[in-house]
Design a protein around this motif. Structure first.
Motif, mmCIF file in Angstrom:
data_model
loop_
_atom_site.group_PDB
_atom_site.id
_atom_site.type_symbol
_atom_site.label_atom_id
_atom_site.label_comp_id
_atom_site.label_asym_id
_atom_site.label_seq_id
_atom_site.Cartn_x
_atom_site.Cartn_y
_atom_site.Cartn_z
ATOM 1 N N ARG A 1 0.831 -1.204 0.000
ATOM 2 C CA ARG A 1 0.000 0.000 0.000
ATOM 3 C C ARG A 1 0.862 1.249 0.000
ATOM 4 N N GLU A 2 1.902 1.292 0.881
ATOM 5 C CA GLU A 2 2.769 2.477 0.929
ATOM 6 C C GLU A 2 3.486 2.674 -0.397
ATOM 7 N N GLU A 3 3.913 1.550 -1.012
ATOM 8 C CA GLU A 3 4.569 1.681 -2.316
ATOM 9 C C GLU A 3 3.609 2.272 -3.326
ATOM 10 N N GLY A 4 2.349 1.784 -3.285
ATOM 11 C CA GLY A 4 1.363 2.286 -4.234
ATOM 12 C C GLY A 4 1.082 3.762 -4.025
ATOM 13 N N GLU A 5 0.961 4.188 -2.757
ATOM 14 C CA GLU A 5 0.704 5.591 -2.485
ATOM 15 C C GLU A 5 1.868 6.460 -2.958
ATOM 16 N N GLU A 6 3.074 5.945 -2.716
ATOM 17 C CA GLU A 6 4.263 6.719 -3.048
ATOM 18 C C GLU A 6 4.407 6.923 -4.544
ATOM 19 N N THR A 7 3.902 5.990 -5.334
ATOM 20 C CA THR A 7 4.170 6.016 -6.776
ATOM 21 C C THR A 7 2.896 6.067 -7.599
ATOM 22 N N GLU A 8 1.799 6.445 -6.980
ATOM 23 C CA GLU A 8 0.531 6.443 -7.701
ATOM 24 C C GLU A 8 0.593 7.314 -8.953
ATOM 25 N N ALA A 9 1.261 8.445 -8.836
ATOM 26 C CA ALA A 9 1.343 9.333 -9.988
ATOM 27 C C ALA A 9 2.152 8.725 -11.114
ATOM 28 N N VAL A 10 3.145 7.886 -10.739
ATOM 29 C CA VAL A 10 3.983 7.265 -11.760
ATOM 30 C C VAL A 10 3.205 6.219 -12.540
ATOM 31 N N LEU A 11 2.399 5.427 -11.807
ATOM 32 C CA LEU A 11 1.659 4.359 -12.473
ATOM 33 C C LEU A 11 0.376 4.857 -13.126
ATOM 34 N N ASP A 12 -0.020 6.084 -12.856
ATOM 35 C CA ASP A 12 -1.223 6.625 -13.468
ATOM 36 C C ASP A 12 -0.988 6.847 -14.950
ATOM 37 N N PRO A 13 -1.865 6.348 -15.847
ATOM 38 C CA PRO A 13 -1.658 6.557 -17.276
ATOM 39 C C PRO A 13 -1.747 8.015 -17.693
ATOM 40 N N GLY A 14 -2.235 8.859 -16.804
ATOM 41 C CA GLY A 14 -2.225 10.284 -17.134
ATOM 42 C C GLY A 14 -3.488 10.745 -17.827
ATOM 43 N N GLU A 15 -3.432 11.973 -18.318
ATOM 44 C CA GLU A 15 -4.600 12.593 -18.914
ATOM 45 C C GLU A 15 -4.595 12.442 -20.432
ATOM 46 N N GLU A 16 -3.953 11.392 -20.900
ATOM 47 C CA GLU A 16 -3.846 11.224 -22.351
ATOM 48 C C GLU A 16 -5.222 11.148 -22.994
ATOM 49 N N ASN A 17 -5.358 11.777 -24.114
ATOM 50 C CA ASN A 17 -6.631 11.774 -24.828
ATOM 51 C C ASN A 17 -6.830 10.425 -25.505
ATOM 52 N N ARG A 18 -7.759 9.608 -24.977
ATOM 53 C CA ARG A 18 -8.026 8.289 -25.553
ATOM 54 C C ARG A 18 -9.281 8.362 -26.417
ATOM 55 N N GLU A 19 -9.262 9.248 -27.405
ATOM 56 C CA GLU A 19 -10.433 9.415 -28.254
ATOM 57 C C GLU A 19 -10.731 8.127 -29.022
ATOM 58 N N HIS A 20 -11.997 7.933 -29.342
ATOM 59 C CA HIS A 20 -12.404 6.733 -30.073
ATOM 60 C C HIS A 20 -12.269 6.975 -31.581
ATOM 61 N N PHE A 21 -12.100 5.907 -32.318
ATOM 62 C CA PHE A 21 -11.967 6.005 -33.766
ATOM 63 C C PHE A 21 -12.384 4.675 -34.370
ATOM 64 N N SER A 22 -12.711 4.704 -35.641
ATOM 65 C CA SER A 22 -13.093 3.493 -36.355
ATOM 66 C C SER A 22 -11.848 2.832 -36.923
ATOM 67 N N VAL A 23 -11.725 1.542 -36.673
ATOM 68 C CA VAL A 23 -10.570 0.793 -37.161
ATOM 69 C C VAL A 23 -10.906 0.176 -38.518
ATOM 70 N N VAL B 1 -16.851 -11.390 -28.902
ATOM 71 C CA VAL B 1 -17.395 -12.014 -27.692
ATOM 72 C C VAL B 1 -17.206 -11.103 -26.488
ATOM 73 N N LEU B 2 -16.015 -10.512 -26.384
ATOM 74 C CA LEU B 2 -15.689 -9.707 -25.206
ATOM 75 C C LEU B 2 -16.298 -8.323 -25.246
ATOM 76 N N GLN B 3 -16.822 -7.924 -26.433
ATOM 77 C CA GLN B 3 -17.399 -6.582 -26.583
ATOM 78 C C GLN B 3 -16.365 -5.521 -26.172
ATOM 79 N N VAL B 4 -15.165 -5.640 -26.742
ATOM 80 C CA VAL B 4 -14.094 -4.722 -26.351
ATOM 81 C C VAL B 4 -14.401 -3.316 -26.835
ATOM 82 N N ASP B 5 -13.815 -2.386 -26.139
ATOM 83 C CA ASP B 5 -13.979 -0.964 -26.419
ATOM 84 C C ASP B 5 -12.596 -0.337 -26.344
ATOM 85 N N GLN B 6 -12.413 0.797 -27.002
ATOM 86 C CA GLN B 6 -11.110 1.445 -26.944
ATOM 87 C C GLN B 6 -10.815 2.067 -25.587
ATOM 88 N N ASP B 7 -11.785 2.005 -24.692
ATOM 89 C CA ASP B 7 -11.534 2.380 -23.303
ATOM 90 C C ASP B 7 -10.978 1.211 -22.501
#
Length: 947
Positions: A102-124, A320-326
């Protein structure tokens, strides 16, 4: 305290850490532990397997307050090796770590956070190849993150589609500079890292076939590892292997075992200037990768998987999995196995999902990293074999998970090996307190022969466990349902229903389809199915039964759900009953003194007069013969009382005796063969002796390779000597003889003499078209080597004027020579001067024969580059015919950026004359397109104009 006193103190602490770990892992040996010294071998002396070694590293980290690199799990052979790394880290004043995850996770939460990257959807779009998929993503959203590589809590490295694309282009060019040709096989022996993806897609961008291999886990097993890899490399006929610097040190040994292998390289040695774009020409039906089976029941086989196979499988699974770009895919699985590579990485690439990866070694040492990564990145999809879930149950403490949130995890794939009902139930019960949902656990089934996926749960649900009557199942193969309260019942976990557009069935040994709840052989068919095993016709014939493919697995179908019971080759038949070794092994592995997961049961003596005998081999760290006899008797008794199975012989063996595949599966057949040869407990030998034996066994091959290399260098030296012998008198004569026709004859016959002296056969098609050239014409040819001009000079008997780069006129001694041959210089870098040169040539070229290389330049990559317009504008303005010429063989004979020519023929095809239809730009464009299309067809080169 003195330095020596500190050293002794740390050695004592290290020995204590090892002893504590051994006491926890093998409590039955607490009073009889071997003495621990800094030079004790972790495997042979102390009996520590990979998981126990991983636990040792965790104990050492806590005791010394350091964080050890996960590669130490495979590199450390003794406690002294671990202590050396501890002292190195302590010398750098490392940060003190907290014990709680838990302490490791708290200490590095910002590092492991994927950030505010724009994950816009698009047609493949519908991709035809993997390289097309990556190229599209790199073009449409180059800054979008494809993956995060978690090295540890404080070292998380991202890789965008654009960066992966550029890196792959660099690797592709480097492969071409090492003489790779289309459809060559490239072996990748790389750990989980960005380098792996550069190498994989670099091979695809070079229109080659990547072959994933697993790196050696322990130096003590190097001989067996290299022999198994040599089997794969020889079957694949790999020409290049990209690996880590440590493995490159063994290049001579490996090349001695694999005649086709020309280069063993690190990624740094392949890294080059990027190609302008990938080499085209790959089609959907072409082989995309060779996925070698784990070899649990025999030698690994190369499953040929096309791009179309892969996309059909990924598309069906995503449906089957109904995947989404999220969705976010989180995986620690090795990248050399189908579930880790295809099911996780390539499916993420295809759909543009976010991927999070980590090393399998990191997972083994710190399994909580996997679960924390799911939490921090919001992982929705994540796979593991059954043992991974079991490892989390055994190795993760509750305090390490404080604050963990697994509620985002919607599909926890459980496949790649037998699924244990107990593990499924216990994992759900244990981790539900941290948000893990019952319906997220998804036992699945797949195999490399179908890319990866074959059956999935159709919708989120609780795992389905089928309880069947033991007697009916073992004697008649009928999966007769019974109450869960029946203690003798056999339990099987549903692996779901077949994925869309595919089909499965159960057949008997004669190929007749069986009814529901009748056990038999599992077969499948569908668009993901392989066309066969690479260069292995016999095994391919065994694989197919008409349109159906044999999986080698046994099971039954109930309510359209698949239930697996075992492998055909592992089946043991006793007194008319079918017995599967997995049940015996699981029961025996729970006994004291027996190492769990290190038990193999098999039948021996097939075809002998006394019949088959059931053998159980169990690993143990115990040495006391009396205690071992008691364990043997207990195994026989439990097998009879609980399973009604009589065991003929029990062998208690030392750690690491039972052979396993790279994925940890038991190699029961290999274990049986070793038992029958009396080689079950082979004495472990030093690495140097293993390598010496391998080198001695391949001395003849290495000698032949050295002779071939020497012959190539001798040829190269002779070729340059011949060039000197011919060029000097040609240069002198051209400079003193009157008249262009006479000078050209000197060049023409000098070029033919050079071809003769170097053994270069000039094969021509429609050569008369060059001998009967009109006075005014434009000859255009593809350009792949400095030799192209010499080849044309040798084939054209009448004077022609080459259009050459202006830089040649600046070379001392060349300007007068080229001028006297009426070579026309043009500027390539300066656009304005280039246009002026083209106009000058058009105005002064009337009645002359001009030779253009409209690509302008060349590189090591195959393919026809875009054509420049100078030649065709000149032809249109002068109303002169264009004669297309295709040259093949010169690139291989003298590639770009290389100065060691090699023997080999050169082929030249001369096309029919193309008449201009006007004198304007439109006509010139039409001339260019017609000439280029003709040269493409005649040369067989891929088209580098396509994007």
């Amino acid at each position: 305290m003195t330095h020596s006193g500190t050293q002794r103190s740390m050695e004592k602490d290290m020995a204590d850490a090892v002893s504590e770990t051994m006491a926890e892992a093998m409590p039955e040996n607490r009073e009889r532990q071997p003495a621990v010294t800094m030079s004790s071998r972790l495997d042979s002396d102390l009996g520590l397997d990979s998981l126990t070694r991983a636990e040792l590293l965790v104990t050492v980290e806590r005791k010394f307050g350091v964080q050890l690199p996960e590669q130490l799990l495979s590199e450390a052979d003794t406690p002294g090796d671990i202590l050396d790394e501890v002292m190195r880290l302590r010398g750098g004043q490392p940060e003190q770590k907290q014990e709680s995850g838990r302490e490791e996770g708290e200490e590095t939460e910002a590092v492991l956070d994927p950030g505010e990257e724009n994950r816009e959807h698009f047609s493949v779009p519908d991709f035809a190849t993997l390289q097309e998929a990556l190229g599209w993503h790199a073009q449409e959203h180059p800054d979008r993150t494809y993956l995060h590589w978690v090295k540890d809590y404080k070292d998380v490295r991202s890789l965008t589609f654009g960066d992966l694309h550029k890196g792959a282009l660099r690797v592709a060019n480097g492969l071409f500079q090492h003489d790779i040709e289309a459809r060559d096989t490239i072996a990748l022996m790389l750990p989980t890292s960005h380098d792996y993806f550069y190498g994989f897609f670099g091979a695809l961008y070079a229109n080659a076939i990547p072959v994933p291999l697993y790196p050696p886990m322990r130096a003590s097993q190097i001989e067996e590892h290299l022999k198994r890899q040599a089997t794969i490399l020889n079957n694949a006929k790999a020409r290049v292997m990209i690996t880590v610097p440590e493995a490159k040190k063994l290049a001579a040994v490996v090349k001695g075992m694999v005649p086709s292998l020309e280069h063993v390289l690190t990624l740094d040695e392949v890294w080059a200037k990027p190609l302008g774009q990938p080499v085209t020409g790959a089609k959907g039906e072409d082989i995309a990768i060779l996925q070698y089976t784990s070899g649990s029941t025999g030698n690994p086989k190369g499953v040929s998987l096309s791009h179309a196979n892969l996309f059909a499988n990924i598309g069906a699974g995503n449906e089957v999995l109904q995947v989404d770009q999220d969705d976010v895919f989180v995986s620690w699985l090795p990248l050399y196995h189908d579930m880790g590579l295809i099911g996780t990485c390539l499916s993420s690439l295809w759909y543009g999902m976010h991927l999070v990866i980590m090393s399998p070694l990191l997972f083994l040492t710190r399994p909580q990293y996997w679960l924390w990564a799911i939490d921090r990145f919001g992982g929705t999809l994540s796979p593991s074999p059954n043992f991974g879930y079991e490892l989390c149950l055994k190795r993760i403490d509750d305090e390490d998970m404080e604050g963990l949130d697994l509620s985002s995890w919607r599909v926890a794939f459980n496949g790649a090996e037998a699924v244990s009902p107990d593990t499924v139930v216990r994992f759900i019960e244990r981790f539900s307190k941290w948000g893990f949902r019952t319906e997220s656990m998804a036992p699945v089934y797949g195999l490399a022969e179908n890319c990866v996926a074959l059956t999935f749960p159709e919708e989120p649900r609780e795992p389905v466990i089928d309880y069947v009557d033991r007697e009916s199942f073992q004697k008649d193969g009928e999966a007769k349902p019974v109450s869960p309260d029946d203690e003798s019942a056999l339990r099987f976990v549903s692996c779901g229903k077949v994925i869309p557009n595919h089909d499965i069935r159960i057949v008997d040994d004669d190929g007749n389809e069986l009814d529901e709840r009748q056990e038999g052989n599992l077969q499948f068919t569908g668009p993901s199915a392989t066309r066969g095993y690479y260069r292995n016709e016999d095994k391919t014939k065994e694989l197919f039964d008409g349109k159906w493919l044999n999986t080698g697995d046994r099971g039954y179908i109930a309510d359209d759900n698949l239930y697996l019971s075992g492998r055909n080759k592992d089946l043991i038949v006793r007194a008319g009953r079918n017995i599967y070794p997995g049940e015996i092994e699981e029961v025996v592995g729970e006994l004291d003194l027996v190492r769990a997961g290190c038990v193999a049961a098999f039948a021996s003596g097939m075809g002998e007069s006394e019949g088959e005998r059931l053998i159980v081999v169990a690993e143990t760290g115990e040495k006391d013969e009396k205690k071992l006899d008691q364990v043997k008797e207990k195994i026989r008794r439990i097998a009879m009382d609980s399973l009604d199975i009589e065991v003929d012989e029990v062998l208690m063996v030392g750690p690491h005796t039972v052979p396993k595949t790279s994925s940890g599966k038991l190699r029961r057949n290999d274990c049986r063969l070793r038992y029958e040869r009396g080689e079950l407990e082979r004495k472990k030998e030093p690495v140097w002796r293993q390598l010496a034996r391998l080198a001695g066994a391949t001395w003849r091959q290495q000698g032949q390779r050295s002779l071939r290399s020497a012959a190539r260098w001798l040829y190269s030296a002779w070729a340059w000597a011949a060039m000197g012998l011919v060029s000097v008198p040609v240069w002198v004569l051209v400079n003193i003889l009157p008249g262009v026709p006479l000078r050209w004859q000197v060049v023409h016959w000098g070029s033919r003499l050079l071809a003769l002296l170097t053994g270069t056969g000039l094969r021509t098609a429609a050569a008369a078209r060059l001998r009967n050239l009109p006075d005014g014409c434009i000859i255009v040819s593809n350009h792949s080597s400095y030799l192209d001009a010499l080849v044309l000079a040798a084939l054209i008997p009448v004077p022609v004027s080459f259009i050459a780069k202006a830089e040649l006129m600046k070379v001392r001694g060349l300007k007068r020579f080229l001028t006297r041959l009426e070579i026309e210089p043009v500027e390539r870098a300066d656009v304005q001067n280039s246009v002026g040169d083209s106009r000058r040539i058009a105005e002064s070229a009337g009645g002359r024969r001009l030779v253009f290389f409209p690509e302008g330049s060349f590189d090591a990559a195959p393919g026809l580059r875009p054509f420049q317009m100078g030649a065709f504008m000149t032809a249109a303005v002068l109303a002169e015919k264009v004669i297309p010429v295709a040259i093949t063989g010169t690139r291989r004979k003298l590639p770009a950026d290389r100065w060691n020519p090699r023997p080999g023929p050169v082929s030249v095809v001369i096309g029919e004359r193309i008449e201009p239809e006007g004198d304007d730009w439109k006509s010139a464009v039409q001339l260019r397109d017609r000439a280029r299309k003709t040269i493409l067809e005649m040369s067989g080169e891929p088209d580098r104009l396509l994007r």
